[in-house]
Design a protein around this motif. Structure first.
Motif, PDB file in Angstrom:
ATOM      1  N   LYS A  71     -20.907  13.865  24.853  1.00 52.04           N
ATOM      2  CA  LYS A  71     -20.709  12.629  24.074  1.00 52.04           C
ATOM      3  C   LYS A  71     -20.659  12.929  22.575  1.00 52.04           C
ATOM      4  CE  LYS A  71     -22.784   9.538  27.522  1.00 52.04           C
ATOM      5  NZ  LYS A  71     -22.846  10.569  28.586  1.00 52.04           N
ATOM      6  N   LEU A  72     -19.835  13.904  22.223  1.00 53.70           N
ATOM      7  CA  LEU A  72     -19.669  14.319  20.834  1.00 53.70           C
ATOM      8  C   LEU A  72     -18.356  13.800  20.255  1.00 53.70           C
ATOM      9  CD1 LEU A  72     -20.683  18.086  21.168  1.00 53.70           C
ATOM     10  CD2 LEU A  72     -22.035  16.310  20.042  1.00 53.70           C
ATOM     11  N   GLU A  73     -18.329  13.627  18.956  1.00 53.68           N
ATOM     12  CA  GLU A  73     -17.110  13.343  18.218  1.00 53.68           C
ATOM     13  C   GLU A  73     -16.745  14.580  17.394  1.00 53.68           C
ATOM     14  OE1 GLU A  73     -15.417  10.583  18.571  1.00 53.68           O
ATOM     15  OE2 GLU A  73     -16.909   9.534  19.795  1.00 53.68           O
ATOM     16  N   LYS A  74     -15.476  14.718  17.079  1.00 54.74           N
ATOM     17  CA  LYS A  74     -15.068  15.879  16.286  1.00 54.74           C
ATOM     18  C   LYS A  74     -15.783  15.916  14.942  1.00 54.74           C
ATOM     19  CE  LYS A  74     -10.551  16.643  18.409  1.00 54.74           C
ATOM     20  NZ  LYS A  74      -9.090  16.736  18.207  1.00 54.74           N
ATOM     21  N   SER A  75     -16.092  14.751  14.408  1.00 52.95           N
ATOM     22  CA  SER A  75     -16.771  14.677  13.117  1.00 52.95           C
ATOM     23  C   SER A  75     -18.204  15.208  13.186  1.00 52.95           C
ATOM     24  CB  SER A  75     -16.783  13.233  12.607  1.00 52.95           C
ATOM     25  OG  SER A  75     -17.430  12.379  13.549  1.00 52.95           O
ATOM     26  N   ASP A  76     -18.745  15.368  14.408  1.00 55.67           N
ATOM     27  CA  ASP A  76     -20.099  15.896  14.572  1.00 55.67           C
ATOM     28  C   ASP A  76     -20.156  17.413  14.392  1.00 55.67           C
ATOM     29  OD1 ASP A  76     -21.052  13.342  15.285  1.00 55.67           O
ATOM     30  OD2 ASP A  76     -20.588  13.675  17.400  1.00 55.67           O
ATOM     31  N   ILE A  77     -19.002  18.069  14.454  1.00 53.19           N
ATOM     32  CA  ILE A  77     -18.946  19.527  14.541  1.00 53.19           C
ATOM     33  C   ILE A  77     -18.357  20.119  13.263  1.00 53.19           C
ATOM     34  CG2 ILE A  77     -18.018  21.479  15.851  1.00 53.19           C
ATOM     35  CD1 ILE A  77     -20.067  19.715  17.355  1.00 53.19           C
ATOM     36  N   ASP A  78     -19.017  21.163  12.741  1.00 48.60           N
ATOM     37  CA  ASP A  78     -18.504  21.851  11.555  1.00 48.60           C
ATOM     38  C   ASP A  78     -17.468  22.913  11.913  1.00 48.60           C
ATOM     39  OD1 ASP A  78     -20.137  20.733   9.291  1.00 48.60           O
ATOM     40  OD2 ASP A  78     -21.760  21.377  10.608  1.00 48.60           O
ATOM     41  N   TYR A  79     -17.747  23.674  12.984  1.00 53.40           N
ATOM     42  CA  TYR A  79     -16.848  24.742  13.404  1.00 53.40           C
ATOM     43  C   TYR A  79     -16.931  24.940  14.911  1.00 53.40           C
ATOM     44  CZ  TYR A  79     -16.540  26.471   8.545  1.00 53.40           C
ATOM     45  OH  TYR A  79     -16.327  26.595   7.207  1.00 53.40           O
ATOM     46  N   VAL A  80     -15.898  25.563  15.444  1.00 46.87           N
ATOM     47  CA  VAL A  80     -15.956  26.165  16.775  1.00 46.87           C
ATOM     48  C   VAL A  80     -15.986  27.676  16.585  1.00 46.87           C
ATOM     49  CG1 VAL A  80     -14.665  26.639  18.904  1.00 46.87           C
ATOM     50  CG2 VAL A  80     -14.812  24.299  18.027  1.00 46.87           C
ATOM     51  N   ALA A  81     -16.941  28.337  17.210  1.00 46.41           N
ATOM     52  CA  ALA A  81     -17.013  29.806  17.192  1.00 46.41           C
ATOM     53  C   ALA A  81     -16.280  30.322  18.421  1.00 46.41           C
ATOM     54  CB  ALA A  81     -18.468  30.267  17.201  1.00 46.41           C
ATOM     55  N   PHE A  82     -15.233  31.089  18.199  1.00 43.47           N
ATOM     56  CA  PHE A  82     -14.308  31.496  19.262  1.00 43.47           C
ATOM     57  C   PHE A  82     -14.327  33.017  19.390  1.00 43.47           C
ATOM     58  CE2 PHE A  82      -9.503  31.912  20.277  1.00 43.47           C
ATOM     59  CZ  PHE A  82      -9.743  31.948  21.635  1.00 43.47           C
ATOM     60  N   HIS A  83     -15.081  33.511  20.392  1.00 46.15           N
ATOM     61  CA  HIS A  83     -15.149  34.955  20.595  1.00 46.15           C
ATOM     62  C   HIS A  83     -13.883  35.500  21.221  1.00 46.15           C
ATOM     63  CE1 HIS A  83     -15.980  38.517  23.157  1.00 46.15           C
ATOM     64  NE2 HIS A  83     -16.621  38.928  22.090  1.00 46.15           N
TER      65      HIS A  83
END
Length: 360
Positions: free
Chosen positions: A88-100
């Protein structure tokens, strides 16, 4: 500054993609919460295995990864979007995606490490900034490019305040260890983890892995073969050191029964870990990763090391998602301009920054 990061990890065992949510300032762990996992389908795993096989044949020089790159991009987009809904997250909740990304070849002695996954394309697909390419700068500067999780393990151990020396072992396709003493941090790959066991099961059954270590538990360990493998020069090398899951040749068990082969491979992984623990006089042990669910491996590890095996749940973290959390932690360090690899963990000459940031 505290950031909220979605960390992803698709490890060398090629089981699938793990996702974890972490709040951190790159030094302290503020909060770990939601997690999500998506296994690779049989066809996806087969395609990735073909790429791995070609890389092994060509020393990682093959570069025709288009189909596999597309697979990794779409699979990560799919799992992250599903995670948003589940948590139940919004994109505005997230600063980054860490993509290994997906590691398909790792030979640091040749200056080569290959991870599939285009961070620029994932950032555009998600509409979120993506931090990626965690290993290459370390390898280009003479480091092993692995293990990368020790600085996160260090944060976890300091939070737990265990009896020292203390160790965290993550058992994925390859097993790696972080050892915290009163004066230093040390980290290296101990040897194979689940990878050879998974390959053994895949080659002889319809099973992807030895669930709970049941097959190995029914077999007998070929002690002579295990001793010959442990005599490999890799175990005589000083740390830091790292290896690819295909570093060892396991043809010696080709004529063994399914159970005996699984038992022998499981004992080898466990005793290689125990060797590292004994050599470093470890008193407290925490285990994470898929291998922590292998009851036969845990029994072999406890017998060989004489230590009580503790799981990450004791620290309030799900051991299956430690590496996904770790890459979220590393992403914040990259954003803050902090080092992510160190002389004691990968062998670089000085603490080194790394990673790239793809803007959405």
């Amino acid at each position: 500054m505290v950031k909220t990061i979605i960390g992803t990890m698709s490890g060398t065992s090629m089981d699938g993609i793990d996702v974890a949510l972490l709040k951190t300032d790159g030094e302290n762990i503020i909060e770990n919460s939601a997690t999500y996992s998506r296994p690779y389908t049989k066809s996806e795993k087969a395609l990735l295995q073909n790429v791995v096989d070609e890389c092994v044949k060509t020393d990682g020089k093959i570069r025709n990864f288009e189909e596999a790159e597309t697979l990794i991009l779409k699979a990560h987009q799919e799992v992250i979007e599903a995670f948003f809904l589940d948590a139940k997250l919004e994109k505005s909740d997230i600063d980054y995606v860490a993509f290994h990304g997906q590691t398909v070849f790792h030979a640091p002695d040749k200056g080569i490490t290959v991870q599939l996954g285009n961070g620029e394309l994932l950032a555009k697909a998600l509409g979120i900034d993506v931090i990626y390419d965690f290993r290459s700068n370390d390898v280009q500067n003479g480091g092993q490019g692995a293990p990368l999780v020790p600085v996160y393990h260090q944060a976890l151990l300091r939070k737990a305040k265990p009896t020292l020396p203390a160790a965290m072992v993550n058992i994925g396709g390859v097993a790696n260890i972080t050892i915290l003493d009163k004066v230093e941090l040390k980290a290296f790959d101990t040897g194979p983890g689940n990878g050879p066991i998974d390959d053994w099961m895949n080659s002889r059954t319809s099973k992807q892995f030895d669930q709970w270590g049941r097959i190995a538990g029914e077999g007998s360990v070929d002690e002579a073969i295990v001793h010959s493998w442990l005599d490999n020069d890799y175990f005589k090398k000083a740390s830091p050191k790292s290896l690819d899951r295909h570093y060892f040749d396991f043809q010696a068990i080709d004529r063994h029964s399914l159970a005996d082969g699984a038992a022998t491979l499981t004992a080898f992984s466990a005793r290689a870990i125990a060797l590292a623990l004994l050599d470093n006089h470890v008193k407290t042990l925490y285990v994470s990763g898929g291998g922590a669910h292998n009851r036969t491996m845990m029994r072999f590890l406890q017998e060989a090391s004489g230590l009580s095996v503790q799981f990450m749940d004791a620290l309030g973290h799900d051991g299956d998602f430690i590496e996904a959390e770790a890459f979220a932690y590393l992403a914040v360090r990259i954003d803050a301009g902090l080092a992510i690899t160190f002389p004691e963990t990968t062998g670089v000459s000085a603490p080194l920054k790394g990673g790239k940031i793809a803007r959405a």
